[in-house]
Design a protein around this motif. Structure first.
Motif, PDB file in Angstrom:
ATOM      1  N   SER A  96       0.843  -1.181   0.000  1.00 43.03           N
ATOM      2  CA  SER A  96       0.000   0.000   0.000  1.00 43.03           C
ATOM      3  C   SER A  96       0.892   1.249   0.000  1.00 43.03           C
ATOM      4  O   SER A  96       2.064   1.195   0.344  1.00 43.03           O
ATOM      5  CB  SER A  96      -0.914   0.004   1.221  1.00 43.03           C
ATOM      6  OG  SER A  96      -0.156   0.083   2.401  1.00 43.03           O
ATOM      7  N   GLN A  97       0.262   2.344  -0.382  1.00 43.85           N
ATOM      8  CA  GLN A  97       1.025   3.583  -0.489  1.00 43.85           C
ATOM      9  C   GLN A  97       1.056   4.316   0.847  1.00 43.85           C
ATOM     10  O   GLN A  97       0.077   4.308   1.592  1.00 43.85           O
ATOM     11  CB  GLN A  97       0.382   4.491  -1.546  1.00 43.85           C
ATOM     12  CG  GLN A  97       0.307   3.877  -2.919  1.00 43.85           C
ATOM     13  CD  GLN A  97      -0.954   3.061  -3.134  1.00 43.85           C
ATOM     14  OE1 GLN A  97      -1.799   2.967  -2.249  1.00 43.85           O
ATOM     15  NE2 GLN A  97      -1.076   2.463  -4.292  1.00 43.85           N
ATOM     16  N   THR A  98       2.168   4.930   1.130  1.00 44.41           N
ATOM     17  CA  THR A  98       2.282   5.736   2.348  1.00 44.41           C
ATOM     18  C   THR A  98       2.974   7.040   2.004  1.00 44.41           C
ATOM     19  O   THR A  98       3.747   7.124   1.050  1.00 44.41           O
ATOM     20  CB  THR A  98       3.076   5.017   3.436  1.00 44.41           C
ATOM     21  OG1 THR A  98       4.376   4.693   2.921  1.00 44.41           O
ATOM     22  CG2 THR A  98       2.386   3.745   3.898  1.00 44.41           C
ATOM     23  N   ILE A  99       2.704   8.028   2.805  1.00 46.30           N
ATOM     24  CA  ILE A  99       3.338   9.331   2.631  1.00 46.30           C
ATOM     25  C   ILE A  99       3.835   9.800   3.985  1.00 46.30           C
ATOM     26  O   ILE A  99       3.113   9.689   4.980  1.00 46.30           O
ATOM     27  CB  ILE A  99       2.375  10.357   1.987  1.00 46.30           C
ATOM     28  CG1 ILE A  99       3.044  11.728   1.863  1.00 46.30           C
ATOM     29  CG2 ILE A  99       1.053  10.441   2.723  1.00 46.30           C
ATOM     30  CD1 ILE A  99       2.264  12.725   1.026  1.00 46.30           C
ATOM     31  N   HIS A 100       5.052  10.290   4.002  1.00 48.48           N
ATOM     32  CA  HIS A 100       5.638  10.766   5.251  1.00 48.48           C
ATOM     33  C   HIS A 100       6.240  12.140   5.032  1.00 48.48           C
ATOM     34  O   HIS A 100       6.855  12.386   3.994  1.00 48.48           O
ATOM     35  CB  HIS A 100       6.727   9.807   5.734  1.00 48.48           C
ATOM     36  CG  HIS A 100       6.227   8.431   6.021  1.00 48.48           C
ATOM     37  ND1 HIS A 100       5.435   8.140   7.114  1.00 48.48           N
ATOM     38  CD2 HIS A 100       6.386   7.251   5.351  1.00 48.48           C
ATOM     39  CE1 HIS A 100       5.132   6.860   7.109  1.00 48.48           C
ATOM     40  NE2 HIS A 100       5.687   6.294   6.056  1.00 48.48           N
ATOM     41  N   GLY A 126       5.440   3.183  -2.255  1.00 44.55           N
ATOM     42  CA  GLY A 126       4.429   2.261  -2.760  1.00 44.55           C
ATOM     43  C   GLY A 126       3.755   2.688  -4.036  1.00 44.55           C
ATOM     44  O   GLY A 126       2.763   2.075  -4.447  1.00 44.55           O
ATOM     45  N   THR A 127       4.288   3.708  -4.685  1.00 39.17           N
ATOM     46  CA  THR A 127       3.714   4.129  -5.950  1.00 39.17           C
ATOM     47  C   THR A 127       4.829   4.751  -6.770  1.00 39.17           C
ATOM     48  O   THR A 127       5.909   5.040  -6.256  1.00 39.17           O
ATOM     49  CB  THR A 127       2.577   5.144  -5.753  1.00 39.17           C
ATOM     50  OG1 THR A 127       1.949   5.422  -7.012  1.00 39.17           O
ATOM     51  CG2 THR A 127       3.086   6.451  -5.161  1.00 39.17           C
ATOM     52  N   GLN A 134      13.822  13.684  -6.705  1.00 39.81           N
ATOM     53  CA  GLN A 134      13.564  12.283  -7.053  1.00 39.81           C
ATOM     54  C   GLN A 134      12.067  12.087  -7.276  1.00 39.81           C
ATOM     55  O   GLN A 134      11.261  12.928  -6.864  1.00 39.81           O
ATOM     56  CB  GLN A 134      14.060  11.348  -5.949  1.00 39.81           C
ATOM     57  CG  GLN A 134      15.536  11.452  -5.656  1.00 39.81           C
ATOM     58  CD  GLN A 134      15.957  10.491  -4.564  1.00 39.81           C
ATOM     59  OE1 GLN A 134      15.556   9.328  -4.543  1.00 39.81           O
ATOM     60  NE2 GLN A 134      16.770  10.980  -3.653  1.00 39.81           N
ATOM     61  N   ASP A 135      11.719  10.993  -7.879  1.00 37.06           N
ATOM     62  CA  ASP A 135      10.326  10.757  -8.269  1.00 37.06           C
ATOM     63  C   ASP A 135       9.358  10.867  -7.103  1.00 37.06           C
ATOM     64  O   ASP A 135       8.252  11.377  -7.235  1.00 37.06           O
ATOM     65  CB  ASP A 135      10.200   9.378  -8.925  1.00 37.06           C
ATOM     66  CG  ASP A 135       8.769   9.076  -9.358  1.00 37.06           C
ATOM     67  OD1 ASP A 135       8.278   7.973  -9.088  1.00 37.06           O
ATOM     68  OD2 ASP A 135       8.143   9.972  -9.978  1.00 37.06           O
ATOM     69  N   SER A 167      -1.112  12.200  -5.329  1.00 34.69           N
ATOM     70  CA  SER A 167      -2.236  11.552  -5.996  1.00 34.69           C
ATOM     71  C   SER A 167      -1.693  10.748  -7.171  1.00 34.69           C
ATOM     72  O   SER A 167      -0.616  11.036  -7.688  1.00 34.69           O
ATOM     73  CB  SER A 167      -3.259  12.581  -6.493  1.00 34.69           C
ATOM     74  OG  SER A 167      -2.771  13.269  -7.627  1.00 34.69           O
ATOM     75  N   PRO A 168      -2.439   9.726  -7.568  1.00 32.69           N
ATOM     76  CA  PRO A 168      -2.051   9.025  -8.795  1.00 32.69           C
ATOM     77  C   PRO A 168      -2.056  10.004  -9.965  1.00 32.69           C
ATOM     78  O   PRO A 168      -2.745  11.028  -9.930  1.00 32.69           O
ATOM     79  CB  PRO A 168      -3.144   7.963  -8.953  1.00 32.69           C
ATOM     80  CG  PRO A 168      -3.706   7.784  -7.580  1.00 32.69           C
ATOM     81  CD  PRO A 168      -3.622   9.133  -6.942  1.00 32.69           C
ATOM     82  N   ARG A 169      -1.319   9.655 -11.007  1.00 30.54           N
ATOM     83  CA  ARG A 169      -1.135  10.588 -12.109  1.00 30.54           C
ATOM     84  C   ARG A 169      -2.412  10.920 -12.843  1.00 30.54           C
ATOM     85  O   ARG A 169      -2.628  12.050 -13.252  1.00 30.54           O
ATOM     86  CB  ARG A 169      -0.088  10.025 -13.091  1.00 30.54           C
ATOM     87  CG  ARG A 169       0.144  10.871 -14.308  1.00 30.54           C
ATOM     88  CD  ARG A 169       0.497  12.308 -13.920  1.00 30.54           C
ATOM     89  NE  ARG A 169       1.668  12.380 -13.091  1.00 30.54           N
ATOM     90  CZ  ARG A 169       2.895  12.445 -13.575  1.00 30.54           C
ATOM     91  NH1 ARG A 169       3.114  12.433 -14.855  1.00 30.54           N
ATOM     92  NH2 ARG A 169       3.928  12.544 -12.754  1.00 30.54           N
ATOM     93  N   ALA A 170      -3.308   9.983 -12.962  1.00 30.21           N
ATOM     94  CA  ALA A 170      -4.512  10.208 -13.760  1.00 30.21           C
ATOM     95  C   ALA A 170      -5.343  11.339 -13.171  1.00 30.21           C
ATOM     96  O   ALA A 170      -5.441  11.492 -11.957  1.00 30.21           O
ATOM     97  CB  ALA A 170      -5.341   8.928 -13.829  1.00 30.21           C
ATOM     98  N   SER A 171      -5.958  12.076 -14.036  1.00 32.42           N
ATOM     99  CA  SER A 171      -6.757  13.223 -13.622  1.00 32.42           C
ATOM    100  C   SER A 171      -7.953  12.805 -12.783  1.00 32.42           C
ATOM    101  O   SER A 171      -8.553  11.770 -13.009  1.00 32.42           O
ATOM    102  CB  SER A 171      -7.243  13.964 -14.863  1.00 32.42           C
ATOM    103  OG  SER A 171      -8.105  15.014 -14.505  1.00 32.42           O
TER     104      SER A 171
END
Lengths: 113, 116
Positions: free
Chosen positions: A1-5, A27-28, A70-71, A94-98
């Motif tokens: 799963s994706q996490t953000i810190h 995670g993304t 970095q990405d 957010s994911p890249r898609a609009s």
């Protein structure tokens, strides 16, 4: 799963000192990245967003800058802090898609004294 | 530029009361609509979202919101609140189809205090 810190969680800095808030996403890949500022009663204001490495768009004129070396890394900086820079700063991705949901980090409280 | 308005800055109510938070936006195109919640000491999290389809959207913790296109509104409701619903609630909008940035515009937030 994706996490953000993001870190640090709290920061007290003197006027005129530099700032560096860091944010990483796990995670993304190839996410959109954002820096928001939250002010009481004013909701969240978008400061910067990035759609790729080295690509930064600024939404409001200010004393701050952002970089994406970095990405999945997004950094909010200032060379010389002002008292008015105090506030709560939120990194988000957010994911890249609009149209996709934006997910927020825990936030960083900055107090400039 | 689009804007989002939340009519109430503060709401105080008792447990079991019904809650409705207003949200209006000013954009004439197709939009995606969100409600985020921030519980005390916690980070912002998504409560519910509307992209298309049924304009009545169900979210977590018994919340729902109704998209009324003709009124440019996306009001949040909960029939019976609990003390744990004390939080700040944010309405947000982004423009569907915008390729770059996927930027959200937020309302000013509504602080809800539920008294036990």
């Amino acid at each position: 799963s994706q996490t953000i810190h993001q870190w640090p969680a709290t920061l007290v800095q003197p006027v005129g000192s530099p700032l560096s808030l860091e944010c990483t996403v796990e995670g993304t890949s190839n996410p959109n990245l954002y820096w928001y500022r939250q002010a009481a009663g004013r909701g969240l204001q978008l400061l910067f967003y990035s759609v790729g490495i080295g690509q930064i768009s600024s939404e409001v004129p200010q004393n701050l800058s952002a970089s994406r070396p970095q990405d999945r890394q997004f950094i909010l900086s200032s060379k010389k802090l002002l008292l008015s820079d105090s506030g709560f700063y939120l990194c988000a991705w957010s994911p890249r898609a609009s149209g996709n949901t934006i997910y927020f980090g825990e936030g960083s409280w900055l107090t400039v004294v | 530029a689009q804007s989002v308005s939340q009519h109430n800055h503060h709401v105080i109510l008792s447990e079991a009361a019904s809650l409705e938070l207003g949200c209006n936006y000013s954009y004439g195109g197709t939009v995606n609509l969100f409600w985020y919640v921030q519980y005390p000491g916690q980070h912002l999290q998504l409560l519910l979202k509307y992209f298309s389809g049924d304009p009545l959207v169900k979210g977590i913790k018994g919340f729902e919101a109704e998209f009324i296109k003709s009124k440019f509104s996306f009001n949040l409701r909960k029939p019976s609140v609990q003390w744990s619903d004390t939080a700040e609630y944010f309405c947000a909008v982004n423009e569907w189809g915008k390729a770059a940035g996927n930027k959200l515009t937020f309302g000013g937030g509504t602080r809800v205090l539920v008294k036990p």
